[in-house]
Design a protein around this motif. Structure first.
Motif, PDB file in Angstrom:
ATOM      1  N   PHE A   1      43.608  39.924  36.133  1.00  7.57           N
ATOM      2  CA  PHE A   1      42.586  39.256  36.132  1.00  7.57           C
ATOM      3  C   PHE A   1      41.627  39.920  34.768  1.00  7.57           C
ATOM      4  O   PHE A   1      41.706  41.120  34.672  1.00  7.57           O
ATOM      5  CB  PHE A   1      41.656  39.493  37.290  1.00  7.57           C
TER       6      PHE A   1
ATOM      7  N   VAL B   1      37.869  39.749  33.383  1.00 11.02           N
ATOM      8  CA  VAL B   1      36.342  39.601  33.300  1.00 11.02           C
ATOM      9  C   VAL B   1      35.783  39.449  32.036  1.00 11.02           C
ATOM     10  O   VAL B   1      35.978  40.463  31.366  1.00 11.02           O
ATOM     11  CB  VAL B   1      35.879  40.487  34.405  1.00 11.02           C
TER      12      VAL B   1
ATOM     13  N   SER C   1      37.453  45.938  34.167  1.00  8.74           N
ATOM     14  CA  SER C   1      37.724  45.652  35.763  1.00  8.74           C
ATOM     15  C   SER C   1      39.003  46.291  36.037  1.00  8.74           C
ATOM     16  O   SER C   1      39.825  46.796  35.362  1.00  8.74           O
ATOM     17  CB  SER C   1      37.992  44.101  35.714  1.00  8.74           C
TER      18      SER C   1
ATOM     19  N   ILE D   1      35.548  34.739  35.238  1.00 11.62           N
ATOM     20  CA  ILE D   1      36.913  35.572  35.675  1.00 11.62           C
ATOM     21  C   ILE D   1      37.913  34.688  35.054  1.00 11.62           C
ATOM     22  O   ILE D   1      38.244  33.174  35.553  1.00 11.62           O
ATOM     23  CB  ILE D   1      37.217  35.967  36.975  1.00 11.62           C
TER      24      ILE D   1
ATOM     25  N   THR E   1      42.656  34.329  34.531  1.00 12.24           N
ATOM     26  CA  THR E   1      43.825  35.125  34.881  1.00 12.24           C
ATOM     27  C   THR E   1      45.047  34.702  33.694  1.00 12.24           C
ATOM     28  O   THR E   1      45.728  33.847  33.927  1.00 12.24           O
ATOM     29  CB  THR E   1      44.488  34.734  36.014  1.00 12.24           C
TER      30      THR E   1
END
Lengths: 86, 472
Positions: free
Chosen positions: B130, B132, B142, B179, B181
């Motif tokens: 992920f 951020v 993160s 957020i 991915t």
């Protein structure tokens, strides 16, 4: 000498007050953590392919204390167009 | 819409009124009544959260022509027993390379920088990280932590916990984080995870940030790790602090009365079992979890952003050791966590009879005496019970020496705390007895539930770092 003692007493009291304020701040921060809201992008008008999609259209950051003029200088919107009651 | 908001707020107003009944505060009600209290409180909380979500959705629009987004407030409180995290399904359903705005709202009246934890996230297929970003597109630190093996009945959602630093959230205002991915992310720092299968038990576990260095040592007698020392990285002083998970054996007590059969004894891992544990260290948080038994899990968590703690934010999370317990009790057991500070001449002070104990009454901290004999009853169990005091938010143990400092305890929910021994502080956080104590409930306090409860501890120093920081 009298003023010296008053000054020392004042500093000590000030520190005690600050110490108590710190304890209150610490316990409140633990009890009330930052609240998380997420935007359900599956119901958004169109998929967000870039973070600027959001910052162009919505208020990404708001500081009610410093005021809108300071808060939104980074965004392409004017103070008068904001939907936030001030 | 406004009518719906009003009704939701009215609902929580009504429920809060019910919660002010004295039995709701102390838990001295029959089981079905307590269950009803919890259900109502959760319903009211959810309704209020929904109202807040909708109100915030309106506020974030730049003008009325913009579509109002669908916003969902996340509830990670112990009240939310479902273990369901809606964000998990969100990321699974989202197309790749999509950004999810997360709005972090600060409900307190001062600017805060804290670590935000989003529980139960899971990246979509073929994605492992992920990322951020803040509202300017900058990457913020993160970390993704695996939730690990959960004990039976843990009630936690599968997947991962996402931690990230939310910095400078204005008072009563918000910042937005995004957020995503990505397929690959070189800037995302990996989390190092060790498990009990890969390491020997005798290796000490060290959690360290800019404020503390904490050492946990394997203890053969109990069969798991125990906190053994804390170093203040700012002063260099080493405090010999031991954290012991212990239990009292109940002596025919119930919801009203605390009565124990003997002094507390340490919890011991089941004979012949091999301790399962997990140590995860990354950019944001370090976490050590040990599964002491099927019923007891203990987690030590230290947030890395210790340097930020010196920037004037007194309540910054880097100053706290977070200890999380997930525990269900055997019959007639009352569980405590006890901190013992070993007197010394260099840090805490050498006074063997030291340690002044305070607990709060919701308004202020009060000095609580130790070894009080109440009603002329000198029995051991009454002296133990007489030394227990209610804690709403905080309790602390202060050194007798002015430079010694304080061991401060913080809780989100009311518990009992005591200082049964010199230089010692303990918290009673779970009770299960099989008797009714004859005060009107008519039922045993047979609480078989698994309690998930976080505490925070800090090691402050009254005439050292503490005042220095308070003046900054």
């Amino acid at each position: 000498m009298f003023f010296y003692f008053v000054l020392v007493l004042r500093i000590l009291l000030d520190d005690i007050e600050k110490a108590e304020a710190h304890r209150v701040a610490q316990s409140l921060s633990f009890e009330y953590p930052l609240q998380v809201f997420y935007v359900d992008t599956s119901k958004y008008v169109s998929p967000l392919v870039d973070y600027t999609d959001w910052t162009d259209d919505y208020v990404a950051s708001y500081n009610p204390l410093s005021g809108s003029a300071h808060s939104f200088f980074r965004f392409s919107c004017s103070n008068s167009s904001l939907n936030i009651p001030l | 819409m406004q009518l719906v908001w009003y009704m939701d707020n009215f609902l929580i107003f009504i429920i809060e009124s019910v919660m002010e009944h004295h039995d709701a505060i102390t838990g001295t009600a029959k089981d079905f009544v307590n269950a009803d209290y919890f259900q109502r409180l959760q319903e009211g909380t959810q309704a209020a959260l929904q109202t807040a979500s909708q109100a915030l959705a309106f506020l974030v629009r730049i003008n009325e022509n913009k579509k109002t987004p669908t916003m969902v407030g996340l509830d990670f409180s112990p009240l939310n027993q479902t273990g369901f995290s809606p964000i998990q399904s969100l990321f699974k359903a989202s197309p790749e390379d999509q950004y999810v705005p997360m709005i972090i709202y600060n409900s307190l009246a001062w600017e805060r920088s804290e670590i935000v934890r989003i529980e139960g996230v899971e990246p979509p297929t073929n994605r492992t990280v992920f990322l951020v970003l803040d509202e300017l597109g900058n990457t913020v630190p993160s970390q993704l932590l695996p939730r690990g093996r959960q004990p039976t009945g843990g009630g936690l959602a599968p997947g991962y916990d996402l931690y990230f630093e939310a910095q400078n959230i204005p008072p009563l205002g918000w910042n937005t984080y995004f957020i995503t991915t990505p397929a690959s992310s070189p800037s995302a720092s990996p989390t190092t995870t060790k498990t009990s299968a890969a390491n020997s038990l005798n290796e000490p576990v060290i959690l360290q940030n800019g404020v503390y260095s904490m050492t946990l040592l394997w203890n053969e007698a109990v069969g798991y790790y125990k906190l053994s020392s804390v170093v203040n990285m700012l002063t260099g002083k080493t405090y010999n602090v031991t954290a012991r998970l212990m239990e009292y054996v109940a002596y025919m007590d119930g919801a009203y009365i605390l009565s124990t059969r003997q002094q507390a004894v340490e919890v011991v891992a089941p004979t012949g079992s091999t301790l399962q544990w997990q140590l995860s260290q990354g950019a944001v948080v370090q976490q050590f979890t040990q599964f002491i038994s099927d019923n007891i899990t203990q987690t030590f968590r230290l947030y890395n952003a210790g340097d930020v703690a010196l920037n004037g934010s007194s309540d910054f999370v880097g100053r706290f050791l977070e200890i999380f317990h997930s525990a269900a009790l055997a019959e007639n057991r009352e569980m405590i966590l006890r901190f013992d500070v070993t007197p010394d001449s260099t840090a805490w002070g050498a006074d063997l009879t030291g340690g002044v104990f305070f607990s709060d009454n919701g308004v202020e901290l009060l000095h609580r005496p130790r070894d009080i004999i109440r009603f002329g009853d000198t029995s051991e169990r009454n002296i133990i019970a007489g030394g227990y005091y209610p804690v709403q938010a905080t309790a602390l143990l202060r050194s007798n020496v002015t430079t010694g400092g304080e061991l401060v305890f913080l809780t989100r929910q009311s518990v009992g705390a005591s200082s049964q021994l010199n230089n010692s502080i303990e918290v009673l956080f779970h009770r299960r007895t099989s008797y009714d104590d004859g005060r009107g409930v008519g039922e045993a306090l047979n609480d078989t539930s698994r309690l998930n409860i976080p505490f925070r501890y800090s090691f402050l120093f009254l005439f050292g770092v503490f005042l220095f920081c308070s003046c900054s």
